[in-house]
Design a protein around this motif. Structure first.
Motif, PDB file in Angstrom:
ATOM      1  N   TRP A  16       0.616  -1.362   0.101  1.00 23.20           N
ATOM      2  CA  TRP A  16       0.312  -0.006  -0.201  1.00 23.20           C
ATOM      3  C   TRP A  16       1.085   1.631  -0.013  1.00 23.20           C
ATOM      4  O   TRP A  16       0.298   2.062  -0.373  1.00 23.20           O
ATOM      5  CB  TRP A  16      -0.693  -0.293   1.300  1.00 23.20           C
ATOM      6  N   THR A  19       2.868   1.467  -3.219  1.00 21.10           N
ATOM      7  CA  THR A  19       1.728   1.626  -4.253  1.00 21.10           C
ATOM      8  C   THR A  19       1.289   3.539  -4.566  1.00 21.10           C
ATOM      9  O   THR A  19       1.107   3.711  -5.267  1.00 21.10           O
ATOM     10  CB  THR A  19       0.875   1.067  -4.455  1.00 21.10           C
ATOM     11  N   LYS A 145      -4.739  -1.558  -3.782  1.00 24.09           N
ATOM     12  CA  LYS A 145      -3.094  -1.658  -3.948  1.00 24.09           C
ATOM     13  C   LYS A 145      -3.896  -0.026  -5.055  1.00 24.09           C
ATOM     14  O   LYS A 145      -3.213   0.043  -5.286  1.00 24.09           O
ATOM     15  CB  LYS A 145      -2.849  -2.542  -4.573  1.00 24.09           C
TER      16      LYS A 145
END
Length: 408
Positions: A16, A19, A145
Motif C-alpha cells: 500500500w 503504491t 493496491k
C-alpha cells in the motif's frame, strides 16, 4: 491473530505505502513535464526505463526472491524507491531528461521487486486446497493496491499544486523511509526462500499454462496503457481544458473504482470455494473488454457530448478491466509452483511489464501522431490478441501445491 494473517497485513501495508508513492510520482512527472512544454511523446520517453527495467526486474527478481527470500526483495524495493524520490528532489536546473529517466529506471526496479514479492508471498500463506480463500486474498491485495494507486494520482496532482515538484517528492520520500524501517523489523526472514537452490535458467517458465497466461497479460496491459499513461491525462487537460486537480481527480476516481471492483471480482467469476475458474470464464471476460475501446472511439465520431463518451466509456472499461486483471492475478498465483513461487510469478509479471512498456511507447507516439481515437482503436486490437491467447489456455487448470503447476 495467527502468524499468516500478521504477515499478510505486513505485506499488504508495504504494498500500500509503496503504491501510494508510485501513483503520485507518475502523476507528478506527467503533469510537471507537460507544464514545462514537453510533448506527449517526450513525456512517454521519460518512462521508457521505468517500464524496461520492470521487464528485467521481474525476470531476475523472481530468481533472487527464491534464493534470498521475499522479505529481502520487498525491502530492497522500498529502499530503491526512497533513493529514486531523493534523486528527483534536486534543484529544478538539475532535472535533465537523462537524470529523470535514471530516477524512473530505479523506481521501475523498485516497483516490480515490491509487487513480485507481495504477490508471491500471498501464495505461501494459504494452503493449496483453499482456492476460494486464495482468490479472495489476492483480489483484496490487488484491489486495495490499485485503490491506493488512484489516491496516489490525486495526491500527486494535489502535492504539485500545494508543495511544488521538489517539495512533493521530499514529503513522499520521508514517509516511505518510515515504512521501510518498520518492514525491516516486522517481515518474516525466510518468506519465499526456496528449499532447493534454483538455477538461473529456472527464470523461464516451463508451464504452458503460465506461458499462455503471460502472453495474454502482456497484451491486456498494453491495451490499457496505450491510452492511460500519457494520452488520457494530456487529452483531458488540452481538449477538455481540465486543470491539474480535475485530471488528477478523474484518474484517481478511475483507479480507485478499478481497485474496488478488483476486490469483489471473485463474486463475478468464481462461485466455488475450492476449485479454480476454467478457461471459458477467462475468455468471456477478455472478449467482453475488447469491444469497449472501439465503442468509445465510434462514440467520439458522433454528435454526442465528447466528455460523456470519454468519461462514461472509460469508467465501463475500468470495471471490466478490473475483473480481468483480478482473475489473471489469482490464476498466476495459484498456478505457480509452491517451492520457488517467485520464479513463476516473476516471469508472469515480466510479461506484464513488457505490455506496459509497449503501451507507454504507443501512448505517446499514437496520440501525438493520430489522436485519442487512434489510441482507442489500437487498444481494441491489442485486446483481441489477448482474447485469442486466452483461448489457448487448458480447459481446466490444476492449482500448484507441492509439485508445481500442471505442465501441458
Amino acid at each position: 491473530m495467527n502468524a499468516a494473517i500478521r504477515q499478510y497485513l505486513v505485506i499488504t501495508g508495504n504494498y500500500w505505502a509503496f503504491t501510494l508513492t508510485d501513483g503520485a510520482l507518475r502523476m507528478l512527472v506527467v503533469l510537471h513535464f507537460h507544464e514545462l512544454g514537453y510533448s506527449p511523446l517526450e513525456i512517454a520517453l521519460l518512462f521508457i526505463f521505468y517500464e524496461f527495467f520492470g521487464v528485467v526486474t521481474n525476470l531476475v527478481g523472481g530468481y533472487l526472491g527464491a534464493r534470498m527470500g521475499l522479505n529481502r526483495t520487498m525491502n530492497i524495493g522500498l529502499f530503491l524507491q526512497i533513493i529514486a524520490l531523493g534523486m528527483l528532489a534536486v534543484p529544478a536546473a538539475a532535472l535533465t531528461v537523462p537524470w529523470v529517466m535514471a530516477a524512473q529506471a530505479l523506481s521501475g526496479i523498485a516497483k516490480d521487486l515490491n509487487k513480485m514479492s507481495a504477490k508471491s508471498g500471498i501464495k505461501l500463506l494459504v494452503p493449496g486446497s483453499q482456492q476460494g480463500k486464495l482468490y479472495k486474498w489476492v483480489a483484496l491485495l490487488t484491489g486495495s493496491k490499485n485503490t491506493l494507486k488512484g489516491v496516489g494520482f490525486f495526491l500527486g496532482g494535489a502535492l504539485l499544486m500545494l508543495a511544488g515538484f521538489r517539495g512533493a517528492v521530499m514529503i513522499m520520500g520521508g514517509l516511505l523511509l518510515l515504512v521501510w524501517v518498520g518492514s525491516l523489523i516486522l517481515l518474516s526472514q525466510e518468506l519465499g526462500k526456496s528449499k532447493a537452490k534454483p538455477k538461473f535458467t529456472d527464470i523461464l517458465s516451463k508451464s504452458r499454462a503460465i506461458n499462455v497466461l503471460s502472453f495474454a497479460r502482456m497484451f491486456l496491459f498494453g491495451a490499457r496503457d496505450i491510452w492511460f499513461v500519457v494520452a488520457l491525462p494530456v487529452f483531458l487537460h488540452t481538449t477538455f481544458g481540465w486543470d491539474f486537480w480535475k485530471v488528477g481527480g478523474f484518474m484517481a476516481i478511475w483507479v480507485i473504482g478499478y481497485g474496488a471492483v478488483q476486490t469483489v471480482a471473485p463474486a463475478f467469476t468464481h462461485r466455488s470455494t475450492d476449485t479454480m475458474p476454467g478457461r471459458g470464464v477467462t475468455v468471456f471476460w477478455a472478449a467482453l473488454l475488447a469491444g469497449i475501446p472501439a465503442l468509445i472511439a465510434v462514440g467520439l465520431g458522433t454528435d454526442l457530448p465528447a466528455q460523456l463518451i470519454v468519461v462514461g466509456g472509460l469508467l465501463l472499461f475500468g470495471v471490466i478491466f478490473a475483473i480481468n486483471s483480478s482473475l489473471h492475478s489469482y490464476l498466476i498465483v495459484s498456478l505457480a509452483r509452491a517451492d520457488g513461487v517467485s520464479l513463476d510469478v516473476g516471469f508472469y509479471y515480466m510479461s506484464n511489464a513488457m505490455g506496459r512498456l509497449m503501451g507507454t511507447l504507443l501512448s505517446g507516439w499514437v496520440y501525438q501522431a493520430y489522436g485519442i481515437e487512434a489510441c482507442l482503436w489500437v487498444s481494441s486490437m491489442l485486446l483481441l490478441v489477448a482474447v485469442v491467447a486466452t483461448a489457448q489456455l487448458p480447459l481446466k487448470y490444476a492449482a500448484a501445491r507441492g509439485e508445481g503447476a500442471t505442465r501441458a
